[in-house]
Design a protein around this motif. Structure first.
Motif, PDB file in Angstrom:
ATOM      1  N   TYR A   1      -0.871  82.112  54.417  1.00  0.00           N
ATOM      2  CA  TYR A   1       0.537  81.946  55.055  1.00  0.00           C
ATOM      3  C   TYR A   1       0.366  82.705  56.282  1.00  0.00           C
ATOM      4  O   TYR A   1      -0.178  83.765  56.428  1.00  0.00           O
ATOM      5  CB  TYR A   1       1.467  82.682  53.867  1.00  0.00           C
ATOM      6  N   THR A   2       1.175  82.260  57.231  1.00  0.00           N
ATOM      7  CA  THR A   2       1.323  82.739  58.494  1.00  0.00           C
ATOM      8  C   THR A   2       1.919  84.015  58.395  1.00  0.00           C
ATOM      9  O   THR A   2       2.807  84.267  57.839  1.00  0.00           O
ATOM     10  CB  THR A   2       1.907  81.911  59.450  1.00  0.00           C
TER      11      THR A   2
ATOM     12  N   THR B   1      -5.303  67.970  62.521  1.00  0.00           N
ATOM     13  CA  THR B   1      -3.955  68.432  62.069  1.00  0.00           C
ATOM     14  C   THR B   1      -3.299  67.360  61.118  1.00  0.00           C
ATOM     15  O   THR B   1      -2.891  66.297  61.905  1.00  0.00           O
ATOM     16  CB  THR B   1      -3.333  69.004  63.053  1.00  0.00           C
TER      17      THR B   1
ATOM     18  N   VAL C   1      -6.388  70.678  59.066  1.00  0.00           N
ATOM     19  CA  VAL C   1      -5.312  71.724  58.917  1.00  0.00           C
ATOM     20  C   VAL C   1      -4.257  71.090  58.394  1.00  0.00           C
ATOM     21  O   VAL C   1      -3.725  70.081  58.864  1.00  0.00           O
ATOM     22  CB  VAL C   1      -5.294  72.429  60.147  1.00  0.00           C
TER      23      VAL C   1
ATOM     24  N   MET D   1       3.025  66.073  59.161  1.00  0.00           N
ATOM     25  CA  MET D   1       3.858  66.989  58.598  1.00  0.00           C
ATOM     26  C   MET D   1       4.318  66.294  57.393  1.00  0.00           C
ATOM     27  O   MET D   1       4.813  66.558  56.342  1.00  0.00           O
ATOM     28  CB  MET D   1       4.948  67.429  59.233  1.00  0.00           C
TER      29      MET D   1
ATOM     30  N   THR E   1       4.693  80.532  56.817  1.00  0.00           N
ATOM     31  CA  THR E   1       4.294  79.211  56.546  1.00  0.00           C
ATOM     32  C   THR E   1       3.040  79.051  56.047  1.00  0.00           C
ATOM     33  O   THR E   1       2.095  79.587  56.357  1.00  0.00           O
ATOM     34  CB  THR E   1       4.408  78.480  58.072  1.00  0.00           C
TER      35      THR E   1
ATOM     36  N   VAL F   1      -0.233  77.364  55.183  1.00  0.00           N
ATOM     37  CA  VAL F   1      -1.400  76.572  55.964  1.00  0.00           C
ATOM     38  C   VAL F   1      -2.479  76.396  55.059  1.00  0.00           C
ATOM     39  O   VAL F   1      -3.242  77.371  54.660  1.00  0.00           O
ATOM     40  CB  VAL F   1      -1.664  77.114  57.332  1.00  0.00           C
ATOM     41  N   THR F   2      -3.267  75.115  55.041  1.00  0.00           N
ATOM     42  CA  THR F   2      -4.273  75.174  53.969  1.00  0.00           C
ATOM     43  C   THR F   2      -5.392  74.546  55.119  1.00  0.00           C
ATOM     44  O   THR F   2      -5.296  73.354  55.827  1.00  0.00           O
ATOM     45  CB  THR F   2      -4.097  74.140  52.855  1.00  0.00           C
ATOM     46  N   ARG F   3      -6.532  74.817  54.855  1.00  0.00           N
ATOM     47  CA  ARG F   3      -7.695  74.573  55.692  1.00  0.00           C
ATOM     48  C   ARG F   3      -8.754  74.047  54.560  1.00  0.00           C
ATOM     49  O   ARG F   3      -8.779  74.716  53.566  1.00  0.00           O
ATOM     50  CB  ARG F   3      -8.306  75.563  56.429  1.00  0.00           C
TER      51      ARG F   3
ATOM     52  N   TRP G   1      -0.114  71.836  56.825  1.00  0.00           N
ATOM     53  CA  TRP G   1       0.990  72.704  57.061  1.00  0.00           C
ATOM     54  C   TRP G   1       1.981  72.556  55.917  1.00  0.00           C
ATOM     55  O   TRP G   1       2.335  71.302  55.395  1.00  0.00           O
ATOM     56  CB  TRP G   1       1.476  72.684  58.387  1.00  0.00           C
TER      57      TRP G   1
ATOM     58  N   ALA H   1       0.434  71.496  52.461  1.00  0.00           N
ATOM     59  CA  ALA H   1      -0.318  72.550  52.301  1.00  0.00           C
ATOM     60  C   ALA H   1      -0.332  72.880  50.941  1.00  0.00           C
ATOM     61  O   ALA H   1      -1.660  73.413  50.123  1.00  0.00           O
ATOM     62  CB  ALA H   1      -0.208  73.507  53.496  1.00  0.00           C
TER      63      ALA H   1
END
Length: 136
Positions: free
Chosen positions: A14-15, A91, A47, A94, A20, A22-24, A49, A53
């Motif tokens: 999470y940022t 990326t 990436v 969304m 937010t 985020v999964t890598r 989001w 994510a």
């Protein structure tokens, strides 16, 4: 659009600040050289989001097949040793940027791999049809 398999379990974070999701992840995409006949794979960092994510991290594991729809992004940063590093990654969009194409964690726990027809929830009166009996 890329289709491949996850090379390891997705990493959810999470940022800082707004939190937010985020999964890598990295996917292995098949690569075939028709001239030499050699098979290989390209390893593409991805990436993801937001809610996608969280869902990817929750339901997908290493080896799961996914389709990623997105855009190529490039960024740079200064490494600890003072050198400039460049990163190119995909990326995911969304909306509908990630589609699960194979079983994930939940399906593997809830299904008996020995009899997938029974685990699909069909009535007892239904019988599976052998593809060899199909007229087309």
């Amino acid at each position: 659009m890329l289709i491949g398999r996850l090379t390891k379990d997705p990493e959810l974070r999470y940022t800082p600040g707004n939190g937010t999701a985020v999964t890598r992840a990295t996917i292995a995409v098949d690569n075939y050289n028709s001239k030499t006949g050699e098979k290989g794979a390209d390893f593409i960092p991805v990436v993801i989001w937001g809610k996608q994510a969280e869902n990817t991290a929750q339901y997908m594991t290493k080896g799961s097949q996914v389709a990623i729809s997105g855009r190529i992004t490039t960024r740079s940063y200064d490494a600890k040793d003072g050198t400039k590093r460049y990163v190119t990654e995909v990326t995911a969009d969304m909306i509908n940027g990630v589609q699960f194409l194979s079983k994930g964690k939940v399906n593997e726990m809830n299904q008996d791999p020995g009899n997938t027809f029974d685990s699909m929830g069909f009535d007892d009166g239904m019988t599976p049809v052998d593809d060899g009996d199909m007229p087309f």
